[in-house]
Design a protein around this motif. Structure first.
Motif, short mmCIF file in Angstrom:
data_model
loop_
_atom_site.label_atom_id
_atom_site.label_comp_id
_atom_site.label_asym_id
_atom_site.label_seq_id
_atom_site.Cartn_x
_atom_site.Cartn_y
_atom_site.Cartn_z
N VAL A 37 -75.25 -25.85 25.64
CA VAL A 37 -75.00 -26.65 26.85
C VAL A 37 -74.90 -25.74 28.06
N GLY A 38 -75.63 -26.09 29.11
CA GLY A 38 -75.60 -25.26 30.31
C GLY A 38 -75.27 -26.04 31.56
N GLU A 39 -74.84 -25.30 32.57
CA GLU A 39 -74.62 -25.81 33.92
C GLU A 39 -73.57 -26.92 33.97
N TRP A 40 -72.46 -26.73 33.28
CA TRP A 40 -71.37 -27.69 33.42
C TRP A 40 -70.31 -27.10 34.35
N THR A 41 -69.50 -27.96 34.93
CA THR A 41 -68.47 -27.54 35.87
C THR A 41 -67.19 -28.34 35.63
N ALA A 42 -66.19 -28.05 36.43
CA ALA A 42 -64.95 -28.82 36.38
C ALA A 42 -64.93 -29.92 37.44
N ALA A 43 -66.04 -30.09 38.17
CA ALA A 43 -66.10 -31.10 39.23
C ALA A 43 -66.24 -32.49 38.63
N TYR A 44 -65.61 -33.47 39.26
CA TYR A 44 -65.66 -34.83 38.72
C TYR A 44 -65.58 -35.91 39.79
N ASP A 45 -65.24 -35.56 41.03
CA ASP A 45 -65.08 -36.62 42.04
C ASP A 45 -65.70 -36.25 43.38
N GLN A 46 -66.70 -35.37 43.38
CA GLN A 46 -67.34 -34.99 44.64
C GLN A 46 -68.79 -34.58 44.39
N THR A 47 -69.61 -34.78 45.40
CA THR A 47 -71.02 -34.44 45.34
C THR A 47 -71.31 -33.33 46.33
N PRO A 48 -71.87 -32.18 45.90
CA PRO A 48 -72.16 -31.09 46.84
C PRO A 48 -73.08 -31.54 47.97
N SER A 49 -72.70 -31.21 49.18
CA SER A 49 -73.50 -31.60 50.34
C SER A 49 -72.90 -30.94 51.58
N GLU A 53 -68.80 -30.17 52.68
CA GLU A 53 -68.27 -28.93 53.25
C GLU A 53 -67.58 -29.18 54.58
N LYS A 54 -68.21 -29.98 55.43
CA LYS A 54 -67.62 -30.30 56.73
C LYS A 54 -66.32 -31.07 56.57
N HIS A 55 -66.31 -32.01 55.64
CA HIS A 55 -65.13 -32.85 55.44
C HIS A 55 -63.92 -32.01 55.01
N PHE A 56 -64.11 -31.10 54.04
CA PHE A 56 -62.98 -30.34 53.53
C PHE A 56 -62.61 -29.15 54.41
N ARG A 57 -63.51 -28.75 55.31
CA ARG A 57 -63.08 -27.77 56.31
C ARG A 57 -62.12 -28.41 57.30
N GLU A 58 -62.40 -29.66 57.63
CA GLU A 58 -61.54 -30.38 58.57
C GLU A 58 -60.30 -30.95 57.89
N HIS A 59 -60.43 -31.28 56.60
CA HIS A 59 -59.31 -31.87 55.85
C HIS A 59 -59.17 -31.12 54.52
N PRO A 60 -58.60 -29.92 54.55
CA PRO A 60 -58.48 -29.12 53.31
C PRO A 60 -57.72 -29.88 52.23
N ARG A 61 -58.20 -29.75 51.01
CA ARG A 61 -57.55 -30.42 49.89
C ARG A 61 -56.74 -29.41 49.09
N GLU A 62 -55.45 -29.70 48.97
CA GLU A 62 -54.57 -28.81 48.22
C GLU A 62 -54.76 -29.03 46.72
N GLU A 161 -53.07 -38.38 43.28
CA GLU A 161 -53.07 -36.92 43.43
C GLU A 161 -54.08 -36.21 42.53
N VAL A 162 -54.98 -36.97 41.89
CA VAL A 162 -55.95 -36.35 41.00
C VAL A 162 -57.38 -36.72 41.40
N VAL A 163 -57.66 -37.99 41.51
CA VAL A 163 -59.02 -38.46 41.80
C VAL A 163 -59.10 -38.92 43.24
N ASP A 164 -59.99 -38.29 44.01
CA ASP A 164 -60.19 -38.65 45.41
C ASP A 164 -61.68 -38.52 45.71
N PRO A 165 -62.48 -39.54 45.41
CA PRO A 165 -63.94 -39.42 45.48
C PRO A 165 -64.44 -39.10 46.89
N PHE A 166 -65.45 -38.23 46.95
CA PHE A 166 -66.18 -37.98 48.19
C PHE A 166 -67.65 -37.76 47.84
N PRO A 167 -68.57 -38.46 48.52
CA PRO A 167 -68.30 -39.48 49.54
C PRO A 167 -67.57 -40.69 48.96
#
Length: 259
Positions: A37-49, A53-62, A161-167
């Motif tokens: 199995v290749g190319e898996w990640t821990a990401a589950y509630d966001q789509t790279p775009s 990047e702009k959203h989390f620069r303005e609203h950093p997620r702890e 405090e766990v799932v916060d989908p974006f977009p």
């Protein structure tokens, strides 16, 4: 999905999907092809775009404790699934399945420049502690002393405090982890009680109408709930004078009934 549903998705359904590869004939026989199995990640509630990047620069997620714990569980569940032996797979596959051997995995990616992409960054995960430092020659289950079933049991069945989908997903509503207050419980109970009373009233009206006719049922309902007040008062207004004398209000009087 909740953290618990994500763990179940990996340990059960993703495992079954991978196991369907690399068989030959019926009954299925293993081939020389191996499962890796290749190319898996821990990401589950966001789509790279760029928007992400702009959203989390303005609203950093702890990295909240709840999110940290789930990242750890999600990573372990995938590692355990992607390197499972046939014996381990049989515990999670559908009945009468033939279990294959999974030969490992590689993570996407070794390092990411943006903090936004924390869940894609293996080195960051190791540094922050939600990716374990693996020991050579030891499986993840042996190293951690846990398995998929235990991870699923321990994972949260809520999303606070766990799932916060974006977009943002239209009409998506999370499952709160905070128990409702007594006032909220009481108001919800009253709301359900009123709803039940309303349903019963509608059912009784329909049954009455089916027996006596909708026209009569509607007329009596209007008479009962109209300005005259009760049905009894509405009937009294229909009585007329006899011999220029006001009729008695006794509805059991045959003269009044005849009138």
């Amino acid at each position: 999905m909740t953290p618990q549903q994500h763990i179940r998705q990996v340990c059960k359904f993703e495992r079954d999907h991978i196991n369907q590869c690399c068989w030959d004939g019926l009954p299925p026989k293993p081939t020389e092809l191996k499962r890796f199995v290749g190319e898996w990640t821990a990401a589950y509630d966001q789509t790279p775009s760029p928007e992400l990047e702009k959203h989390f620069r303005e609203h950093p997620r702890e990295l909240t404790p709840e999110r940290f714990r789930f990242l750890e569980q999600f990573v372990l569940a995938q590692m355990m699934t992607y390197e499972a032996t046939p014996e381990e797979n049989l515990e999670y596959l559908p009945p009468k399945s033939v279990a294959g051997d999974f030969h490992g995995w590689f993570f996407w990616n070794f390092r990411m420049e943006e903090t936004v992409y924390r869940e894609w960054d293996y080195l960051r995960g190791v540094k922050e502690g939600w990716i374990p430092k693996l020991e050579r020659g030891v499986t993840v289950e042996q190293q951690t002393g846990t398995d998929c079933a235990q991870l699923e049991e321990e994972a949260l069945a809520c999303t606070t405090e766990v799932v916060d989908p974006f977009p943002k997903i239209p009409h998506w509503k999370g499952i709160p982890c905070i128990a409702p207050s007594p006032a909220e419980v009481a108001s919800l109970f009253l709301l359900k009680a009123f709803a039940c009373v309303g349903v019963v009233a509608v059912v009784l009206f329909v049954l009455y109408a089916l027996r006596y006719g909708f026209a009569k049922a509607w007329a009596e309902l209007r008479a009962c709930c109209g300005r005259g007040g009760s049905l009894e008062m509405a009937r009294r207004k229909e009585f007329t004078r006899i011999n220029d004398e006001p009729s008695s209000y006794d509805t059991n009087n045959p003269i009044n009934v005849a009138a």
